[in-house]
Each structure stands twice: as structure tokens, then as C-alpha cells.
Motif scaffolding. Sequence first.
Motif, mmCIF file in Angstrom:
data_model
loop_
_atom_site.group_PDB
_atom_site.id
_atom_site.type_symbol
_atom_site.label_atom_id
_atom_site.label_comp_id
_atom_site.label_asym_id
_atom_site.label_seq_id
_atom_site.Cartn_x
_atom_site.Cartn_y
_atom_site.Cartn_z
ATOM 1 N N ILE A 65 -99.028 24.669 34.217
ATOM 2 C CA ILE A 65 -97.828 25.159 34.909
ATOM 3 C C ILE A 65 -96.738 25.458 33.902
ATOM 4 C CG2 ILE A 65 -95.992 24.512 36.500
ATOM 5 C CD1 ILE A 65 -98.127 22.969 38.094
ATOM 6 N N ALA A 66 -96.546 24.587 32.913
ATOM 7 C CA ALA A 66 -95.518 24.805 31.892
ATOM 8 C C ALA A 66 -95.809 26.057 31.084
ATOM 9 C CB ALA A 66 -95.414 23.589 30.994
ATOM 10 N N ALA A 67 -97.061 26.288 30.735
ATOM 11 C CA ALA A 67 -97.425 27.463 29.944
ATOM 12 C C ALA A 67 -97.201 28.740 30.754
ATOM 13 C CB ALA A 67 -98.878 27.366 29.499
ATOM 14 N N LYS A 68 -97.553 28.715 32.032
ATOM 15 C CA LYS A 68 -97.352 29.911 32.860
ATOM 16 C C LYS A 68 -95.870 30.166 33.087
ATOM 17 C CE LYS A 68 -101.762 29.883 35.151
ATOM 18 N NZ LYS A 68 -102.407 31.027 35.684
ATOM 19 N N THR A 69 -95.091 29.107 33.246
ATOM 20 C CA THR A 69 -93.654 29.270 33.430
ATOM 21 C C THR A 69 -93.015 29.839 32.156
ATOM 22 O OG1 THR A 69 -93.666 27.396 34.934
ATOM 23 C CG2 THR A 69 -91.521 28.086 34.105
ATOM 24 N N ALA A 70 -93.450 29.360 30.988
ATOM 25 C CA ALA A 70 -92.907 29.838 29.728
ATOM 26 C C ALA A 70 -93.282 31.305 29.492
ATOM 27 C CB ALA A 70 -93.403 28.968 28.582
ATOM 28 N N ASN A 71 -94.477 31.685 29.857
ATOM 29 C CA ASN A 71 -94.928 33.068 29.660
ATOM 30 C C ASN A 71 -94.238 34.015 30.642
ATOM 31 O OD1 ASN A 71 -96.661 32.362 27.600
ATOM 32 N ND2 ASN A 71 -98.430 32.153 28.935
#
Length: 82
Positions: free
Chosen positions: A74-80
Motif C-alpha cells: 500500500i505504501a509503495a502504491k501510494t508513493a508511486n
Amino acid sequence: MAGSSHGHTPAAWTGVTIAFIGFCISGAFMVLANPLGFWLGLVVVAIGGVVGMAMRAAGMGGKKPEHDDLAKVIAAKTANAA
């Protein structure tokens, strides 16, 4: 063995189930003193091994892919997305 997912695949379950049925057939015909039925049961056992190996070759016997921690995904998708 539990950590390596040994035997926790569709190929393993199918092969062992077919082999178990073959052992049951052979056992029943052994008690009934029928040699032909006994040997046919052992053929079913061998078929179980062949089916298991064929399913493994078809890709149903491999390890399950490792999944990342949901919070990291979730953090990686939010950052991207930002």
C-alpha cells in the motif's frame, strides 16, 4: 517441512489421492484373493505417480510466490501515485 510447503500443491494432492485409491483397490482385492484386481490396483497407484509428475511439469507443483507485507504494498502504491 511445513516451512518449505512440501506437498502443499495441487499436483501432490492429486497424485497422492489417486495412489491412495489404488492402494485401497489392491487391498480389497488382496482380501478377496483376486490377483488380477490386486495388480490393477497397483497400476492405479502407478497412474497416480504419473499424474502427479505430469501436473508438476505443467506448473501445478511449484512453490507459491512469496507475498510482500500488505502495508509495504500500500505504501509503495501510494508513493508511486503521488
